[in-house]
Design a protein around this motif. Structure first.
Motif, PDB file in Angstrom:
ATOM      1  N   SER A  22       0.824  -1.206   0.000  1.00 26.70           N
ATOM      2  CA  SER A  22       0.000   0.000   0.000  1.00 26.70           C
ATOM      3  C   SER A  22       0.862   1.262   0.000  1.00 26.70           C
ATOM      4  O   SER A  22       0.517   2.270  -0.618  1.00 26.70           O
ATOM      5  CB  SER A  22      -0.928   0.013   1.215  1.00 26.70           C
ATOM      6  OG  SER A  22      -0.172   0.013   2.420  1.00 26.70           O
ATOM      7  N   GLN A  60      -4.671   2.805  -6.458  1.00 25.31           N
ATOM      8  CA  GLN A  60      -5.083   1.687  -5.605  1.00 25.31           C
ATOM      9  C   GLN A  60      -6.106   0.799  -6.296  1.00 25.31           C
ATOM     10  O   GLN A  60      -5.991  -0.429  -6.283  1.00 25.31           O
ATOM     11  CB  GLN A  60      -5.669   2.226  -4.295  1.00 25.31           C
ATOM     12  CG  GLN A  60      -4.646   2.868  -3.378  1.00 25.31           C
ATOM     13  CD  GLN A  60      -5.284   3.524  -2.171  1.00 25.31           C
ATOM     14  OE1 GLN A  60      -6.422   4.004  -2.237  1.00 25.31           O
ATOM     15  NE2 GLN A  60      -4.571   3.556  -1.054  1.00 25.31           N
ATOM     16  N   ARG A  61      -7.098   1.415  -6.910  1.00 27.22           N
ATOM     17  CA  ARG A  61      -8.144   0.626  -7.562  1.00 27.22           C
ATOM     18  C   ARG A  61      -7.585  -0.168  -8.748  1.00 27.22           C
ATOM     19  O   ARG A  61      -7.899  -1.352  -8.906  1.00 27.22           O
ATOM     20  CB  ARG A  61      -9.277   1.537  -8.029  1.00 27.22           C
ATOM     21  CG  ARG A  61     -10.391   0.783  -8.752  1.00 27.22           C
ATOM     22  CD  ARG A  61     -11.556   1.692  -9.083  1.00 27.22           C
ATOM     23  NE  ARG A  61     -12.534   1.011  -9.907  1.00 27.22           N
ATOM     24  CZ  ARG A  61     -13.444   0.144  -9.462  1.00 27.22           C
ATOM     25  NH1 ARG A  61     -13.486  -0.137  -8.179  1.00 27.22           N
ATOM     26  NH2 ARG A  61     -14.295  -0.436 -10.273  1.00 27.22           N
ATOM     27  N   MET A  97      -5.593  -3.120  -7.519  1.00 26.68           N
ATOM     28  CA  MET A  97      -6.465  -4.172  -7.006  1.00 26.68           C
ATOM     29  C   MET A  97      -7.092  -4.969  -8.142  1.00 26.68           C
ATOM     30  O   MET A  97      -7.150  -6.209  -8.107  1.00 26.68           O
ATOM     31  CB  MET A  97      -7.556  -3.566  -6.127  1.00 26.68           C
ATOM     32  CG  MET A  97      -7.045  -2.975  -4.833  1.00 26.68           C
ATOM     33  SD  MET A  97      -8.339  -2.027  -3.991  1.00 26.68           S
ATOM     34  CE  MET A  97      -7.383  -1.242  -2.693  1.00 26.68           C
ATOM     35  N   ARG A 129      -7.482  -8.775  -5.961  1.00 31.70           N
ATOM     36  CA  ARG A 129      -7.186  -9.048  -4.558  1.00 31.70           C
ATOM     37  C   ARG A 129      -8.486  -9.147  -3.770  1.00 31.70           C
ATOM     38  O   ARG A 129      -9.378  -8.321  -3.934  1.00 31.70           O
ATOM     39  CB  ARG A 129      -6.289  -7.943  -4.005  1.00 31.70           C
ATOM     40  CG  ARG A 129      -4.949  -7.921  -4.710  1.00 31.70           C
ATOM     41  CD  ARG A 129      -4.079  -6.788  -4.265  1.00 31.70           C
ATOM     42  NE  ARG A 129      -2.814  -6.810  -4.996  1.00 31.70           N
ATOM     43  CZ  ARG A 129      -1.855  -5.907  -4.859  1.00 31.70           C
ATOM     44  NH1 ARG A 129      -2.024  -4.900  -4.019  1.00 31.70           N
ATOM     45  NH2 ARG A 129      -0.746  -5.988  -5.549  1.00 31.70           N
ATOM     46  N   MET A 158     -11.501  -9.132  -1.022  1.00 34.39           N
ATOM     47  CA  MET A 158     -11.969  -8.305   0.080  1.00 34.39           C
ATOM     48  C   MET A 158     -11.767  -9.079   1.376  1.00 34.39           C
ATOM     49  O   MET A 158     -11.978 -10.296   1.435  1.00 34.39           O
ATOM     50  CB  MET A 158     -13.449  -7.973  -0.105  1.00 34.39           C
ATOM     51  CG  MET A 158     -14.034  -7.080   0.979  1.00 34.39           C
ATOM     52  SD  MET A 158     -15.723  -6.563   0.558  1.00 34.39           S
ATOM     53  CE  MET A 158     -16.165  -5.605   2.025  1.00 34.39           C
ATOM     54  N   ALA A 184     -14.888  -4.318  -1.644  1.00 29.90           N
ATOM     55  CA  ALA A 184     -13.662  -3.556  -1.395  1.00 29.90           C
ATOM     56  C   ALA A 184     -12.455  -4.440  -1.665  1.00 29.90           C
ATOM     57  O   ALA A 184     -11.824  -4.973  -0.745  1.00 29.90           O
ATOM     58  CB  ALA A 184     -13.645  -3.026   0.040  1.00 29.90           C
ATOM     59  N   GLY A 215      -9.102  -6.093  -2.062  1.00 25.06           N
ATOM     60  CA  GLY A 215      -7.778  -5.882  -1.507  1.00 25.06           C
ATOM     61  C   GLY A 215      -7.736  -5.174  -0.176  1.00 25.06           C
ATOM     62  O   GLY A 215      -6.664  -4.891   0.343  1.00 25.06           O
ATOM     63  N   ARG A 216      -8.892  -4.882   0.416  1.00 29.13           N
ATOM     64  CA  ARG A 216      -8.889  -4.129   1.677  1.00 29.13           C
ATOM     65  C   ARG A 216      -9.631  -4.893   2.772  1.00 29.13           C
ATOM     66  O   ARG A 216     -10.538  -5.674   2.510  1.00 29.13           O
ATOM     67  CB  ARG A 216      -9.550  -2.759   1.484  1.00 29.13           C
ATOM     68  CG  ARG A 216      -8.891  -1.886   0.453  1.00 29.13           C
ATOM     69  CD  ARG A 216      -9.218  -0.420   0.678  1.00 29.13           C
ATOM     70  NE  ARG A 216     -10.653  -0.158   0.705  1.00 29.13           N
ATOM     71  CZ  ARG A 216     -11.395   0.049  -0.383  1.00 29.13           C
ATOM     72  NH1 ARG A 216     -10.854  -0.023  -1.571  1.00 29.13           N
ATOM     73  NH2 ARG A 216     -12.682   0.317  -0.281  1.00 29.13           N
ATOM     74  N   ARG A 217      -9.209  -4.625   4.014  1.00 25.93           N
ATOM     75  CA  ARG A 217      -9.936  -5.143   5.171  1.00 25.93           C
ATOM     76  C   ARG A 217     -10.968  -4.089   5.522  1.00 25.93           C
ATOM     77  O   ARG A 217     -10.647  -3.031   6.028  1.00 25.93           O
ATOM     78  CB  ARG A 217      -8.980  -5.401   6.336  1.00 25.93           C
ATOM     79  CG  ARG A 217      -9.593  -6.231   7.465  1.00 25.93           C
ATOM     80  CD  ARG A 217      -8.557  -6.562   8.509  1.00 25.93           C
ATOM     81  NE  ARG A 217      -7.465  -7.359   7.994  1.00 25.93           N
ATOM     82  CZ  ARG A 217      -7.521  -8.673   7.802  1.00 25.93           C
ATOM     83  NH1 ARG A 217      -8.630  -9.333   8.067  1.00 25.93           N
ATOM     84  NH2 ARG A 217      -6.479  -9.328   7.318  1.00 25.93           N
ATOM     85  N   ASP A 218     -12.222  -4.378   5.235  1.00 28.42           N
ATOM     86  CA  ASP A 218     -13.247  -3.353   5.232  1.00 28.42           C
ATOM     87  C   ASP A 218     -14.310  -3.643   6.283  1.00 28.42           C
ATOM     88  O   ASP A 218     -14.643  -4.798   6.555  1.00 28.42           O
ATOM     89  CB  ASP A 218     -13.895  -3.285   3.837  1.00 28.42           C
ATOM     90  CG  ASP A 218     -14.765  -2.064   3.667  1.00 28.42           C
ATOM     91  OD1 ASP A 218     -15.973  -2.181   3.946  1.00 28.42           O
ATOM     92  OD2 ASP A 218     -14.249  -1.019   3.247  1.00 28.42           O
ATOM     93  N   GLU A 277       0.154 -10.065   6.012  1.00 22.22           N
ATOM     94  CA  GLU A 277      -1.176 -10.398   6.521  1.00 22.22           C
ATOM     95  C   GLU A 277      -1.187 -10.651   8.024  1.00 22.22           C
ATOM     96  O   GLU A 277      -2.218 -11.011   8.582  1.00 22.22           O
ATOM     97  CB  GLU A 277      -1.732 -11.601   5.771  1.00 22.22           C
ATOM     98  CG  GLU A 277      -1.978 -11.335   4.297  1.00 22.22           C
ATOM     99  CD  GLU A 277      -2.566 -12.518   3.572  1.00 22.22           C
ATOM    100  OE1 GLU A 277      -3.808 -12.645   3.521  1.00 22.22           O
ATOM    101  OE2 GLU A 277      -1.788 -13.340   3.051  1.00 22.22           O
TER     102      GLU A 277
END
Length: 521
Positions: free
Chosen positions: A136, A154-155, A158, A190, A192, A373, A375-378, A500
């Protein structure tokens, strides 16, 4: 570009805690790699290496082959292309005598590297640079290098499954090309990821009500891409494991659709109707050779919890409620993850209790309005388990005594500093370890040993383990300022990378921090 340029950038990044300064160092290096005087592939390799990985997903190079290194070179001469070419050759080696050839190739490469470059290369091989420049942050540096909006970078990264691919596109075609990137069937995105909550009430509060609540399956996360008669299966780390899951390929191929992108879990269900242990599933997907030879005894099934594309219709940006509705229309009920719509906290609690009783890992509480989302921890997804669990780094282990004499037993556990990426120790445990695990981990620790004291072996790269705890307490014993309460090992996670490892903030936030009467492990 000389590899040493990346080494100095990595050192500069590691030496500062300022995100702005890190971004500046990365941007300068990335910008230089895109200069017309550099080879065309320089920016791809530079961004890949600065992200802490090699371009080759598998090299066959193990810890033992890097336990002793040749004398370093006096002057830096290696280019990033030299490194990539060497590992490309090494990764392609196979058959009789390949191990010796691979070792010779590694030794020749490291003999050309300076001392600092050797450390950097070793970090690349094991995806363990420890510079605080997670992917990131490299995206942040890439955006600064080309004065592009970070959200666009970012988008695109991903959706392309690669920051390096996004960098090449940006350098060659500009911001408009990144903005035009969409979901492409056949190119994995990636996945979510879910945030955590300690109990159903907290999960419902985070996601909001009403919510969709899925049974959480303890299997292998897969992303399925089908275009025509071709089906490919990818893990959460985007590795292709299609040849290891022929029954899943067959099931997806039988669906009456030309193009599909599915997100789901591969699990095994025993004769009793209860899910099989994760270890059985992991061993079943561990080798394509066993599948080809017919040595597998664990039939696996795909359970889908999200649909990202079907026959020309992209659903990535649609709310979950829409994706869920389309999913029930295009997939058979037998392929869908168990799910309810909960209007109240009581319904979340009741479903959670039921699925845990049925042998599942827990539930995931999902906001119906949330987009995917990637690739993100949402907070749109909140996982809930009957115990607090974290993926932590095992950075060392102490020799056992008594019945465990001769084994490395008491594990040193660390979480990730969310700002710097450094690993911060916050506890120890020797609980939950079988004799088989003790034997295996002792072999692993000794192969990864970087230094030792009389009682402890310290390792690099660390192993990743899923750890259950009852809570955390304030403590001055460990650098993180807290200590784990009643930590125990559930399993090792070789499917997860150092990036991770859960953050220290997540560990502290999940459970209440209590004052310790005395510092205990």
């Amino acid at each position: 570009m000389l590899l040493f340029r990346l080494v100095t950038t990595s050192a500069d990044v590691a030496a500062t805690r300022s995100r702005l300064a890190k971004r500046k160092f990365l941007a300068e290096c990335i910008r230089q790699s895109a200069d017309p005087s550099e080879p065309a592939d320089s920016i791809e390799l530079v961004v890949t290496f600065l992200s802490g990985t090699l371009r080759q997903r598998r090299t066959g190079v193990g810890w033992a082959s890097l336990s002793t290194l040749p004398a370093p070179a006096d002057e830096p001469t290696l280019t990033v292309q030299d490194v990539d070419n060497t590992f490309e050759t090494i990764a392609a080696m196979g058959g009789s005598g390949s191990a010796a050839l691979r070792t010779a190739g590694v030794e020749a490469l490291f003999a050309r590297a300076t001392a600092a470059e050797q450390v950097f290369l070793r970090g690349l091989v094991f995806e363990d640079l420890r510079q605080g420049a997670l992917d990131s942050l490299v995206q942040d540096g890439l955006a600064a290098a080309f004065e592009a909006p970070l959200a666009v970078v970012q988008r695109a990264a991903m959706l392309l499954g690669s920051t390096a691919t996004a960098a090449v596109l940006l350098a060659q075609q500009g911001i408009s090309a990144l903005e035009a990137v969409g979901l492409r069937v056949g190119i994995p995105v990636r996945p979510m990821l879910a945030a955590s909550a300690p109990h159903p009430e907290a999960a419902a509060a985070k996601s909001g009500l009403p919510a969709l609540v899925d049974a959480k399956l303890d299997g292998i996360r897969v992303q399925v891409h089908r275009t025509g008669g071709t089906v490919r299966l990818y893990t959460r780390s985007l590795d292709d494991i299609t040849d290891r899951l022929p029954e899943v390929v067959e099931a997806v191929s039988a669906l009456p659709w030309h193009d599909l992108v599915l997100d789901g879990e591969v699990v095994g269900i025993g004769a009793s109707g209860r899910p099989l242990p994760f270890q059985d599933i992991a061993s079943r997907t561990g080798s394509s050779l066993d599948v080809a030879a017919g040595r597998t005894k664990t039939p696996l099934s795909l359970y889908v919890f999200d649909l990202l594309h079907v026959d020309g219709r992209d659903l990535l940006d649609e709310p979950l409620s829409v994706r869920a509705a389309v999913m029930t229309e295009v997939l058979p009920p037998s392929m869908l993850v168990p799910r309810i719509q909960a209007e109240t906290e009581e319904e979340v609690t009741e479903f959670f209790t039921t699925v845990v009783g049925d042998g599942f890992e827990g539930v995931v509480v999902k906001n119906p309005a949330a987009a995917y989302a990637a690739g993100r921890r949402d907070a749109g997804w909140i996982k809930l388990k009957p115990r607090h669990t974290f993926d932590l780094a095992v950075i060392g282990a102490e020799w056992g005594y008594g019945r465990r004499e001769g084994w490395l037993s008491n594990l040193h556990l660390a979480a990730r500093n969310p700002v710097t990426g450094d690993l911060v120790m916050l506890g120890k445990t020797f609980k939950g370890l079988t004799d088989k695990t003790l034997t295996w981990q002792t072999e692993q620790f000794l192969a990864r040993e970087v230094r030792r004291t009389k009682s402890t072996v310290f390792v690099d790269p660390p192993l990743i383990a899923e750890i259950a705890i009852d809570g955390v307490q304030r403590s001055t014993r460990y650098p993180g300022g807290v200590a784990l309460r009643f930590a125990r090992v559930l399993r090792y996670r070789d499917d997860k990378s150092i990036d991770e490892v859960d953050s220290l903030d997540s560990v502290v936030a999940l459970g209440p921090v209590v004052e310790a009467a005395a510092d205990t492990d």
